[in-house]
Design a protein around this motif. Structure first.
Motif, PDB file in Angstrom:
ATOM      1  N   UNK A  73       0.834  -1.202   0.000  1.00 46.41           N
ATOM      2  CA  UNK A  73       0.000   0.000   0.000  1.00 46.41           C
ATOM      3  C   UNK A  73       0.871   1.255   0.000  1.00 46.41           C
ATOM      4  N   UNK A  74       1.938   1.259   0.790  1.00 46.32           N
ATOM      5  CA  UNK A  74       2.835   2.416   0.848  1.00 46.32           C
ATOM      6  C   UNK A  74       3.528   2.636  -0.492  1.00 46.32           C
ATOM      7  N   UNK A  75       3.975   1.553  -1.110  1.00 42.64           N
ATOM      8  CA  UNK A  75       4.629   1.683  -2.418  1.00 42.64           C
ATOM      9  C   UNK A  75       3.658   2.217  -3.457  1.00 42.64           C
ATOM     10  N   UNK A  76       2.446   1.719  -3.459  1.00 46.20           N
ATOM     11  CA  UNK A  76       1.448   2.186  -4.412  1.00 46.20           C
ATOM     12  C   UNK A  76       1.072   3.643  -4.154  1.00 46.20           C
ATOM     13  N   UNK A  77       0.961   4.000  -2.874  1.00 44.59           N
ATOM     14  CA  UNK A  77       0.612   5.384  -2.529  1.00 44.59           C
ATOM     15  C   UNK A  77       1.679   6.364  -2.994  1.00 44.59           C
ATOM     16  N   UNK A  78       2.935   5.991  -2.860  1.00 47.07           N
ATOM     17  CA  UNK A  78       4.021   6.887  -3.259  1.00 47.07           C
ATOM     18  C   UNK A  78       4.116   7.054  -4.767  1.00 47.07           C
TER      19      UNK A  78
ATOM     20  N   UNK B 137      12.748   9.492 -10.067  1.00 45.53           N
ATOM     21  CA  UNK B 137      13.596   8.304  -9.985  1.00 45.53           C
ATOM     22  C   UNK B 137      13.796   7.872  -8.531  1.00 45.53           C
ATOM     23  N   UNK B 138      13.937   8.827  -7.625  1.00 43.94           N
ATOM     24  CA  UNK B 138      14.092   8.507  -6.201  1.00 43.94           C
ATOM     25  C   UNK B 138      12.818   7.872  -5.661  1.00 43.94           C
ATOM     26  N   UNK B 139      11.666   8.426  -6.017  1.00 43.75           N
ATOM     27  CA  UNK B 139      10.394   7.849  -5.579  1.00 43.75           C
ATOM     28  C   UNK B 139      10.230   6.435  -6.133  1.00 43.75           C
ATOM     29  N   UNK B 140      10.548   6.254  -7.397  1.00 49.09           N
ATOM     30  CA  UNK B 140      10.440   4.935  -8.014  1.00 49.09           C
ATOM     31  C   UNK B 140      11.393   3.941  -7.357  1.00 49.09           C
ATOM     32  N   UNK B 141      12.613   4.370  -7.075  1.00 51.18           N
ATOM     33  CA  UNK B 141      13.573   3.491  -6.409  1.00 51.18           C
ATOM     34  C   UNK B 141      13.090   3.124  -5.003  1.00 51.18           C
ATOM     35  N   UNK B 142      12.567   4.090  -4.277  1.00 48.54           N
ATOM     36  CA  UNK B 142      12.055   3.807  -2.933  1.00 48.54           C
ATOM     37  C   UNK B 142      10.873   2.860  -2.956  1.00 48.54           C
TER      38      UNK B 142
ATOM     39  N   UNK C  89      10.276   0.645  -5.235  1.00 46.57           N
ATOM     40  CA  UNK C  89      10.807  -0.657  -5.626  1.00 46.57           C
ATOM     41  C   UNK C  89      11.449  -1.357  -4.435  1.00 46.57           C
ATOM     42  N   UNK C  90      12.232  -0.615  -3.656  1.00 48.59           N
ATOM     43  CA  UNK C  90      12.867  -1.200  -2.471  1.00 48.59           C
ATOM     44  C   UNK C  90      11.812  -1.678  -1.480  1.00 48.59           C
ATOM     45  N   UNK C  91      10.770  -0.883  -1.264  1.00 50.31           N
ATOM     46  CA  UNK C  91       9.704  -1.299  -0.354  1.00 50.31           C
ATOM     47  C   UNK C  91       9.045  -2.589  -0.822  1.00 50.31           C
ATOM     48  N   UNK C  92       8.809  -2.679  -2.102  1.00 48.98           N
ATOM     49  CA  UNK C  92       8.117  -3.853  -2.636  1.00 48.98           C
ATOM     50  C   UNK C  92       9.024  -5.081  -2.651  1.00 48.98           C
ATOM     51  N   UNK C  93      10.292  -4.909  -3.006  1.00 52.00           N
ATOM     52  CA  UNK C  93      11.207  -6.049  -3.076  1.00 52.00           C
ATOM     53  C   UNK C  93      11.657  -6.526  -1.704  1.00 52.00           C
ATOM     54  N   UNK C  94      11.658  -5.642  -0.719  1.00 53.64           N
ATOM     55  CA  UNK C  94      12.085  -6.014   0.630  1.00 53.64           C
ATOM     56  C   UNK C  94      11.053  -6.869   1.331  1.00 53.64           C
ATOM     57  N   UNK C  95       9.841  -6.826   0.847  1.00 50.26           N
ATOM     58  CA  UNK C  95       8.776  -7.592   1.457  1.00 50.26           C
ATOM     59  C   UNK C  95       8.621  -8.928   0.734  1.00 50.26           C
ATOM     60  N   UNK C  96       8.705 -10.055   1.463  1.00 50.38           N
ATOM     61  CA  UNK C  96       8.614 -11.380   0.804  1.00 50.38           C
ATOM     62  C   UNK C  96       7.247 -11.685   0.248  1.00 50.38           C
TER      63      UNK C  96
END
Length: 84
Positions: free
Chosen positions: A38-43, A70-75, A77-84
């Motif tokens: 949800x946080x990744x989608x919201x950002x 690019x920073x928002x997209x990277x963040x 992506x990190x949020x989504x990939x860090x979650x299993x």
């Protein structure tokens, strides 16, 4: 002052109601869904707003906006990939 507000009052109230609905949807999604997703989608809404500003309002999409996107997209992506 009220005479100047009268023509735009409906637009302002509609915008406020839509904003309140959007906030409520985010709170509901956070309560019922995966918080990282949800946080990744919201950002990503920031990126959509930048595209709307560029395409509809003819604002410049310069280096600063591109870097911020690019920073928002990277963040996100990190949020989504860090979650299993």
């Amino acid at each position: 002052m009220f005479a100047q507000l009268k023509p735009v009052c409906g637009i302002g109230l509609t915008g406020g109601a839509i904003s309140l609905l959007a906030y409520g949807l985010v709170i509901w999604a956070q309560a019922h869904g995966d918080l990282a997703t949800v946080a990744a989608l919201r950002e990503t809404s920031i990126l959509i707003a930048a595209l709307i500003a560029t395409l509809l309002f003819r604002e410049r999409f310069g280096r600063l906006r591109l870097t911020a996107g690019a920073v928002v997209l990277a963040g996100s992506t990190v949020l989504e990939l860090a979650h299993p």
